[in-house]
Write an enzyme that holds these catalytic residues in place. Structure first.
Site, PDB file in Angstrom:
ATOM      1  N   GLU A  35      36.516   4.300   0.153  1.00  0.00           N
ATOM      2  CA  GLU A  35      36.632   3.135   1.028  1.00  0.00           C
ATOM      3  C   GLU A  35      37.784   2.263   0.559  1.00  0.00           C
ATOM      4  OE1 GLU A  35      36.781   0.332   3.554  1.00  0.00           O
ATOM      5  OE2 GLU A  35      35.397   2.005   3.945  1.00  0.00           O
ATOM      6  N   GLY A  40      30.762  -0.729   4.865  1.00  0.00           N
ATOM      7  CA  GLY A  40      30.271  -1.316   6.108  1.00  0.00           C
ATOM      8  C   GLY A  40      31.279  -1.232   7.227  1.00  0.00           C
ATOM      9  N   GLY A 115      42.420   6.600   0.633  1.00  0.00           N
ATOM     10  CA  GLY A 115      42.152   8.034   0.507  1.00  0.00           C
ATOM     11  C   GLY A 115      43.055   8.862   1.406  1.00  0.00           C
ATOM     12  N   GLY A 188      41.475  -7.939  29.217  1.00  0.00           N
ATOM     13  CA  GLY A 188      40.530  -6.827  29.077  1.00  0.00           C
ATOM     14  C   GLY A 188      39.118  -7.275  29.356  1.00  0.00           C
ATOM     15  N   SER A 278      42.020  -7.435  24.358  1.00  0.00           N
ATOM     16  CA  SER A 278      40.806  -6.641  24.179  1.00  0.00           C
ATOM     17  C   SER A 278      40.836  -5.468  25.150  1.00  0.00           C
ATOM     18  CB  SER A 278      39.572  -7.524  24.422  1.00  0.00           C
ATOM     19  OG  SER A 278      38.393  -6.773  24.317  1.00  0.00           O
ATOM     20  N   HIS A 453       1.382  -7.676  28.890  1.00  0.00           N
ATOM     21  CA  HIS A 453       1.690  -8.877  29.674  1.00  0.00           C
ATOM     22  C   HIS A 453       1.357 -10.135  28.868  1.00  0.00           C
ATOM     23  CE1 HIS A 453       2.054 -11.471  33.186  1.00  0.00           C
ATOM     24  NE2 HIS A 453       0.899 -12.024  32.826  1.00  0.00           N
TER      25      HIS A 453
END
Length: 474
Positions: A35, A40, A115, A188, A278, A453
């Protein structure tokens, strides 16, 4: 320089990567995760979790402004945005700590750094060697029998809308805003765009959405788009659909951004404090050493088979890097599937159209299966059941009765083809519909399930019964 050997190396510690790592460890494999930032990934640090925290704060603020409707008098209500941001960070930090604990619990080694696949190794002719360049310049070499690529994605850019992180933002930049703007243009109208529009509007920001398609959330059922647009307009959100931003028109000044959009020949000029771009995400396939492999790229994403194997059978890829539905929960499931397959198991194949989709606007959107148009295009003769939240007691208690549940079924086989919801907390109800499709249930069978309910889940039960015209409350 140091060298380490593992059964499995996972490149990327986002939800697809860490889920794959944990499942592989559960199956007895020695596992390492590479990472470059924090465990995360985008979901935890720049996406799902921080944005939902902000959405929740915005929802609370919007509710408090109409507290009189609930018989509660609240005065001097204000947004303390620094406190909103602090709450967001506390949630992210708590989940990050929990994830670090899971790595230790499952004896997974985390190597922090960049990596890169460097090709076959002496460990095995089929293995993948990965070099990890650490922050201090040191290089680690990881040797493994299997490699799982889970490098995720990043926001897509638009020509002419050059991201500067101050005036023109990505969604990741927006999460770093220390103050709310007075106005914003969101380019977007997909999931991320409408979530930001809903949130910022609830915080009191003047919002305009510019969307190339003729409708918002165009991957959802047309009735869902129509309802969301109605409710957004009711809240004062300006919608400019069927419009393309003209790249040469964008002008940035010290305090604002001006742009023009071509709406079917009509030029619309817009000005706001900030612009949020976006327009989707692109897979992170660069800089990870794919040129040292025979892995195939298809339309910017890694090509995989039904078991998440690339064209090099000992290398798998999961999550956003393989394209398709870029959803956190789908990435996690793909990670499990890859880990089980490399461990010699035969996991169930993933059926993308049976993966639930959730949008955390106010009101929420959730869906699974085909839209009505997709079902017709697939050759089905359809029958529709629809039920409004106005007929649900719990929705009235919440003071939130906008929206409905729509069920699409095959009129000949009676199979459920799709379920589409817009309304209060529908993201908590969609899993029942997804399970019904996995089990090949009929609308009548789901309708015979006794829904307690008063709950919001009654809307789903009534919509299922409405398919055959037997809804009790309809």
């Amino acid at each position: 320089m140091s060298e380490h050997r593992y059964d499995v190396v996972v490149l990327g510690g986002g939800i697809g990567g860490y889920t794959a790592a944990i499942r592989a460890a559960q199956l007895g494999k020695t596992v390492a995760v590479v990472e470059r930032d924090k465990l995360g990934g985008t979901c935890l640090h720049q996406g799902c979790i921080p944005s939902k925290s902000l959405l929740r704060s915005a929802e609370v603020y919007a509710t408090m402004k109409k507290s009189e409707d609930y018989g509660i008098s609240a005065e001097s209500i204000e947004v303390k945005f620094d406190s909103v941001l602090n709450r967001k960070q506390r949630i992210v930090d708590q989940l990050h700590q929990g994830l670090q604990f899971l790595m230790k619990k499952n004896k997974i080694t985390v190597h922090y750094g960049n990596g890169r696949i460097i090709g076959p190794s002496i460990f095995s002719p089929r293995s993948g060697a990965v070099s990890v360049e650490k922050e201090d310049g040191d290089i680690e070499t990881l040797l493994s029998s299997n490699l799982i690529i889970a490098t995720g994605s990043r926001p897509r850019n638009l020509p002419g809308l050059e991201i500067d992180g101050t005036h023109i933002l990505t969604s990741e930049d927006a999460l770093r805003m220390e103050n709310l703007p007075k106005s914003i243009i969101i380019v977007g109208g997909g999931v991320i765009g409408v979530e930001w529009a809903s949130m910022l509007s609830d915080f009191g920001v003047a919002v305009t959405i510019v969307e190339l398609d003729k409708r918002l959330v165009s991957l959802e059922d047309a009735d869902i788009s129509k309802e969301l647009e109605r409710l957004f307009k009711k809240r004062g959100i300006n919608l400019v659909t069927g419009a393309k931003v003209l790249p040469d028109s964008v002008k940035v000044t010290e305090g604002s951004v001006t742009l023009q959009a071509d709406k079917q020949g009509e030029i619309v000029e817009l000005t706001a404090d900030k612009v949020l771009v976006s327009v989707g995400r692109v897979a992170n396939v660069e800089g990870i050493g794919l040129e040292n492999t025979d892995i195939k790229i298809d339309k910017g994403s890694i090509r995989v088979n039904r078991f998440m194997q690339t064209t090099e059978s000992h290398i798998y890829a999961v999550g956003d890097v393989i394209g398709g539905l870029m959803l956190a929960h789908m990435a996690g499931h793909e990670g499990i599937l890859a880990a089980e397959h490399l461990a010699g198991q035969t996991p169930h194949e993933l059926q993308a159209h049976l993966v639930s989709k959730c949008t955390y606007t106010r009101p929420e959107i959730a869906s699974v299966g085909w839209t009505e148009q997709q079902a017709v295009d697939q050759g089905h003769k359809v029958k529709i059941g629809k039920f409004s939240f106005k007929g649900i007691g719990k929705a009235l208690v919440y003071g939130d009765t906008d929206g409905f549940v729509k069920v699409i079924a095959d009129s000949e086989t009676n199979d459920i083809l799709g379920v589409h919801m817009i309304g209060p907390h529908v993201t908590n109800s969609i899993s029942e519909a997804a399970l019904a499709q996995v089990l090949n249930a009929t609308p009548w069978e789901v309708g015979q399930t006794i829904h307690p309910h008063p709950t919001l889940s009654e809307a789903l039960g009534e919509a299922m019964l409405a398919v055959d015209g037997i809804a009790i409350s309809g």
